[in-house]
Design an enzyme around this catalytic site. Structure first.
Site, mmCIF file in Angstrom:
data_model
loop_
_atom_site.group_PDB
_atom_site.id
_atom_site.type_symbol
_atom_site.label_atom_id
_atom_site.label_comp_id
_atom_site.label_asym_id
_atom_site.label_seq_id
_atom_site.Cartn_x
_atom_site.Cartn_y
_atom_site.Cartn_z
ATOM 1 N N GLU A 50 66.609 43.173 40.689
ATOM 2 C CA GLU A 50 67.729 42.265 40.861
ATOM 3 C C GLU A 50 68.710 42.358 39.680
ATOM 4 O OE1 GLU A 50 66.604 38.235 40.917
ATOM 5 O OE2 GLU A 50 68.574 37.575 41.617
ATOM 6 N N TYR A 52 68.962 44.790 37.531
ATOM 7 C CA TYR A 52 69.544 46.135 37.495
ATOM 8 C C TYR A 52 70.698 46.226 38.508
ATOM 9 C CZ TYR A 52 70.070 51.179 37.622
ATOM 10 O OH TYR A 52 70.602 52.439 37.553
ATOM 11 N N SER A 98 58.525 84.371 36.932
ATOM 12 C CA SER A 98 57.360 83.730 37.552
ATOM 13 C C SER A 98 56.150 84.060 36.679
ATOM 14 C CB SER A 98 57.175 84.190 38.985
ATOM 15 O OG SER A 98 57.211 85.573 39.042
ATOM 16 N N LEU A 99 55.001 83.549 37.062
ATOM 17 C CA LEU A 99 53.822 83.708 36.211
ATOM 18 C C LEU A 99 52.765 84.570 36.871
ATOM 19 C CD1 LEU A 99 53.430 79.971 35.138
ATOM 20 C CD2 LEU A 99 54.037 81.842 33.614
ATOM 21 N N GLU A 127 49.416 73.198 29.776
ATOM 22 C CA GLU A 127 49.983 72.048 30.489
ATOM 23 C C GLU A 127 49.739 72.225 31.989
ATOM 24 O OE1 GLU A 127 54.183 71.962 29.691
ATOM 25 O OE2 GLU A 127 54.524 73.835 30.724
ATOM 26 N N LYS A 129 50.114 72.895 35.938
ATOM 27 C CA LYS A 129 51.025 73.661 36.785
ATOM 28 C C LYS A 129 51.311 72.771 37.985
ATOM 29 C CE LYS A 129 51.890 78.161 38.834
ATOM 30 N NZ LYS A 129 52.346 77.769 40.153
ATOM 31 N N ASP A 131 52.836 71.477 41.484
ATOM 32 C CA ASP A 131 53.047 72.128 42.768
ATOM 33 C C ASP A 131 54.280 71.519 43.433
ATOM 34 O OD1 ASP A 131 52.569 73.793 44.819
ATOM 35 O OD2 ASP A 131 50.830 72.740 45.625
ATOM 36 N N ARG A 150 65.584 78.095 42.047
ATOM 37 C CA ARG A 150 65.126 79.322 41.407
ATOM 38 C C ARG A 150 65.691 80.569 42.093
ATOM 39 N NH1 ARG A 150 61.520 83.171 41.805
ATOM 40 N NH2 ARG A 150 60.636 84.030 39.880
ATOM 41 N N TYR A 236 59.334 72.021 32.212
ATOM 42 C CA TYR A 236 58.246 72.851 31.680
ATOM 43 C C TYR A 236 58.751 73.983 30.795
ATOM 44 C CZ TYR A 236 59.367 75.867 35.683
ATOM 45 O OH TYR A 236 60.025 76.629 36.590
ATOM 46 N N LYS A 299 50.423 78.930 27.627
ATOM 47 C CA LYS A 299 51.565 79.628 27.034
ATOM 48 C C LYS A 299 51.330 79.845 25.552
ATOM 49 C CE LYS A 299 54.651 77.371 30.270
ATOM 50 N NZ LYS A 299 55.529 76.239 30.541
ATOM 51 N N LYS A 323 44.875 79.338 38.027
ATOM 52 C CA LYS A 323 44.936 78.528 39.242
ATOM 53 C C LYS A 323 43.662 77.707 39.437
ATOM 54 C CE LYS A 323 47.908 78.875 41.921
ATOM 55 N NZ LYS A 323 48.714 79.696 42.788
ATOM 56 N N CYS A 417 33.899 54.179 76.791
ATOM 57 C CA CYS A 417 33.263 54.242 75.467
ATOM 58 C C CYS A 417 32.227 55.369 75.471
ATOM 59 C CB CYS A 417 32.596 52.899 75.150
ATOM 60 S SG CYS A 417 31.560 52.983 73.663
ATOM 61 N N CYS A 420 28.567 53.276 75.083
ATOM 62 C CA CYS A 420 28.034 52.369 76.120
ATOM 63 C C CYS A 420 28.693 52.585 77.477
ATOM 64 C CB CYS A 420 28.168 50.920 75.672
ATOM 65 S SG CYS A 420 29.891 50.370 75.679
ATOM 66 N N CYS A 433 36.463 49.664 72.156
ATOM 67 C CA CYS A 433 35.384 49.303 73.070
ATOM 68 C C CYS A 433 35.268 47.774 72.998
ATOM 69 C CB CYS A 433 34.080 49.963 72.629
ATOM 70 S SG CYS A 433 32.647 49.282 73.484
ATOM 71 N N CYS A 438 27.577 46.826 72.584
ATOM 72 C CA CYS A 438 27.563 48.299 72.522
ATOM 73 C C CYS A 438 26.726 48.719 71.310
ATOM 74 C CB CYS A 438 29.002 48.802 72.382
ATOM 75 S SG CYS A 438 29.120 50.545 71.991
HETATM 76 S S1 IVH Z 1 56.389 78.330 33.249
HETATM 77 C C1 IVH Z 1 58.357 81.872 31.798
HETATM 78 N N1 IVH Z 1 55.125 76.056 33.525
HETATM 79 O O1 IVH Z 1 55.215 77.946 38.677
HETATM 80 C C2 IVH Z 1 57.578 80.788 32.343
HETATM 81 N N2 IVH Z 1 55.912 77.152 35.482
HETATM 82 O O2 IVH Z 1 54.589 80.897 39.053
HETATM 83 C C3 IVH Z 1 57.858 80.504 33.751
HETATM 84 N N3 IVH Z 1 55.450 75.902 37.542
HETATM 85 O O3 IVH Z 1 58.416 79.262 39.093
HETATM 86 C C4 IVH Z 1 57.263 79.320 34.336
HETATM 87 N N4 IVH Z 1 54.452 74.190 36.605
HETATM 88 O O4 IVH Z 1 58.126 76.775 39.476
HETATM 89 C C5 IVH Z 1 55.747 77.070 34.166
HETATM 90 N N5 IVH Z 1 54.029 74.042 33.608
HETATM 91 C C6 IVH Z 1 54.642 75.028 34.234
HETATM 92 C C7 IVH Z 1 54.801 75.046 35.629
HETATM 93 C C8 IVH Z 1 55.443 76.139 36.212
HETATM 94 C C9 IVH Z 1 54.855 74.714 37.751
HETATM 95 C C10 IVH Z 1 55.979 76.780 38.610
HETATM 96 C C11 IVH Z 1 57.403 77.204 38.376
HETATM 97 C C12 IVH Z 1 57.383 78.697 38.359
HETATM 98 C C13 IVH Z 1 56.064 79.035 38.971
HETATM 99 C C14 IVH Z 1 55.532 80.285 38.300
#
Ligand code: IVH
Length: 591
Positions: A50, A52, A98-99, A127, A129, A131, A150, A236, A299, A323, A417, A420, A433, A438
């Site tokens: 309210e 806010y 990507s990783l 840290e 990952k 989804d 991306r 991230y 990392k 993973k 049912c 029964c 039922c 029953c």
């Molecule tokens: S680091 C150079 N950190 O995973 C480093 N990625 O397979 C690049 N993702 O495209 C990514 N959590 O969308 C990083 N803690 C995290 C993440 C993360 C999710 C996703 C991200 C990336 C994909 C890589």
């Protein structure tokens, strides 16, 4: 910048509203951003909706009168009432990598040996990952310039208008140099569930998982829909930047201090063993996190070492995604079984081809109700994706329609049912039922009566209750207390000790706490908490309480009150008889 406490008192703000000048306006925007930051980033609300909203509307009024003074960081700039006809391509300033994925400790060891060969003196930053969907944010002169998906890593789609609706993304930061902040857009699991419940009510298609909601919502042409989706941004990484901190964890701390959300957990490690422990813990806890995680990212923490190690064609050499074991698997529906609960509700349960999901063999999946089978068009023989998450019963999240051979069979809603064979009654989405005698209803009510939050009677498992019911010795919970040693010994598998233990456990139930007595009655909508409330408020007199009196109790609404009254009306004699047998203790603190 947001660490400061409230800048001005709320009363002061309201007094000022009538005659807002430029300074008041700027102050009010600052204040709104502090509120929003605490709410969306720190999960620590400072005020009510309210307060806010009132301030927000004052700011909006001021901006309508003085459009040229509107600040870029004003929360009104997130609105999302713009509909685009398409998205335009935009280039990331530096590539979004990507990783490489790893799946077990051997892979981890190999990766660590490889990285240590490149540099011996490194440490690691671990840290979650997340989804969701990745997003690149470009800030220039402290202002959010662009939000880009991306895409292929070099070029994505510019979705700035949608991005601005995400409240955990600051529109302005106290960092003036050009910087790219990368992160994952997610929707929290609870918001996802709520959203799907709402969609089910509106007869709309359900989303398969939170990741799809996040990715789909970012690419909606109508930003007002994105604004409603409760998306959250979790940073991230950093692309183009002029930061000077020498370690990744320090750089990330700097990013959080600019107003971004912190990860729910992150840790530094040096050795294989430490990383392994952090991973095991995160995997074990993954269900308790508010967002979906699919692994842990490791990392290299030293920025200079990251630069030295560089990249392969696709991935950085200084990071890897370890993973988590899959919790989604493909299986086949063999059969749909029907279960009848104590209230008579018939629930369909899918029997699936046994499938190992993260070490547990799954053979059944819940289907909730018959509407769900229809909505998802689930057929016998269908290939489906099932999800097992923690202790929750596995559920079917998608039917692989394209895999159908034509031999799949539609499931017909039952009219009788399964236990029964009396006629079933449809009540809203539920099929019930109606037969109070029953077998399934009686057996399940007895099991409930004896369960832990009710009378906690040891030794009354499903096998014993079925045997007692089938032999004709018990037809209701009341009959339990007339059982004799001779009767029990006449049953197959009942030896002296087991029989005596059961009789003792039944005797021990006498003199129970009064709330347990209420809970054990099995009144619809009345669980442990409401039973405690009713017991404390009315004591033994709960059977005489009026609807008005019951509704006055904390946490008890109209539907619950009506349920109590109806139960008492129909079961007066049974309640009295059980009371005489059990002699519950009357609570002392009753009103
Ligand atoms: S680091 C150079 N950190 O995973 C480093 N990625 O397979 C690049 N993702 O495209 C990514 N959590 O969308 C990083 N803690 C995290 C993440 C993360 C999710 C996703 C991200 C990336 C994909 C890589």
């Amino acid at each position: 910048m947001y660490k400061q406490k409230l800048l001005i008192s709320q009363q002061f703000l309201f007094d000022k509203i009538q005659s807002m000048n430029t300074d008041d306006y700027k102050e009010a925007v600052k204040q709104l951003n502090i509120y929003a930051h605490h709410y969306y980033v720190l999960d620590d609300a400072l005020t009510t909706d309210e307060v806010y909203d009132k301030l927000y509307h004052e700011v909006l009024d001021y901006e309508t009168q003085h459009p040229d003074e509107t600040l870029v960081e004003s929360p009104t700039q997130r609105v999302g009432d713009i509909i685009t006809d398409k998205f335009y391509k935009a280039e990331h300033l530096s590539r979004m990598w990507s990783l490489e994925d790893i799946f077990n400790n051997d892979d981890l060891e190999t990766w660590l040996i490889k990285t240590h060969k490149l540099d011996e003196n490194i440490s690691f930053y671990c840290e979650p990952k997340y989804d969701g969907a990745s997003l690149n944010l470009i800030y220039e002169n402290g202002e959010l310039l662009k939000g880009i998906t991306r895409g292929d890593g070099s070029i994505g789609e510019e979705i700035t208008l949608n991005v601005k609706t995400i409240k955990s993304i600051p529109l302005k930061i106290e960092h003036l140099d050009l910087i790219e902040i990368r992160g994952e857009v997610v929707i929290m699991k609870s918001d996802f569930e709520m959203m799907n419940q709402q969609r089910a009510k509106n007869d709309e298609d359900l989303f398969a998982n939170p990741r799809n909601v996040a990715a789909g919502s970012l690419r909606l042409l109508d930003s007002s829909i994105t604004a409603k989706r409760k998306l959250v941004f979790l940073p991230y990484g950093i692309g183009v930047n002029s930061l000077e901190q020498k370690f990744l964890d320090q750089r990330m701390e700097y990013i959080y201090a600019l107003g971004f959300k912190k990860p729910p957990y992150a840790a530094k490690a040096k050795e294989f063993k430490e990383i392994q422990e952090i991973y095991n813990q995160m995997n074990k806890d993954r269900d308790s996190y508010s967002m979906m995680l699919d692994g842990m990212v490791i990392k290299v923490n030293e920025i200079s070492a990251q630069i030295d190690m560089g990249y392969t064609v696709k991935n950085p050499r200084w990071a890897v995604a370890y993973k988590f074991p899959a919790i989604e698997k493909i299986t086949t529906i063999k059969e749909i079984k029907l279960q009848v609960g104590r209230s008579g509700v018939v629930t369909p349960v899918a029997v699936v081809e046994p499938t190992d999901i993260d070490g547990v063999v799954v053979e059944r999946a819940t289907l909730h109700n018959f509407d769900e089978i229809e909505r998802k068009d689930i057929r016998l023989g269908d290939k489906v994706i099932i999800l097992r998450s923690g202790d929750v019963i596995p559920k079917i999240i998608k039917v692989l329609v394209h895999e159908r051979s034509g031999s799949e069979v539609k499931f017909e809603k039952p009219s009788l049912c399964p236990v029964c064979h009396t006629e079933l009654l449809q009540e809203d989405v539920l099929i019930k039922c109606q037969n109070l005698s029953c077998e399934a209803r009686v057996v399940n009510s007895i099991l409930y009566f004896a369960s832990k939050p009710c009378l906690n009677i040891d030794g009354l498992g499903i096998k014993i209750v079925e045997a007692l019911f089938n032999s004709g010795l018990i037809k209701s919970v009341i009959d339990l207390f007339d059982l004799t040693l001779e009767q029990l010994l006449s049953l197959e598998g009942f030896k002296e000790k087991k029989s005596q233990n059961l009789l003792d456990a039944l005797q021990n139930a006498k003199g129970c706490e009064h709330w347990r007595f209420i809970n054990a009655l099995g009144i619809e909508h009345i669980g442990e908490v409401a039973s405690k409330t009713l017991s404390a408020e009315f004591g033994f007199g709960f059977v005489k309480a009026t609807k008005e009196q019951i509704i006055e109790c904390d946490g008890i609404g109209e539907e619950m009150a009506e349920s109590v009254l109806e139960f008492v009306r129909v079961n007066k004699e049974t309640i009295a008889a059980l009371h005489t047998i059990l002699q519950p203790k009357e609570p002392t603190k009753k009103i």
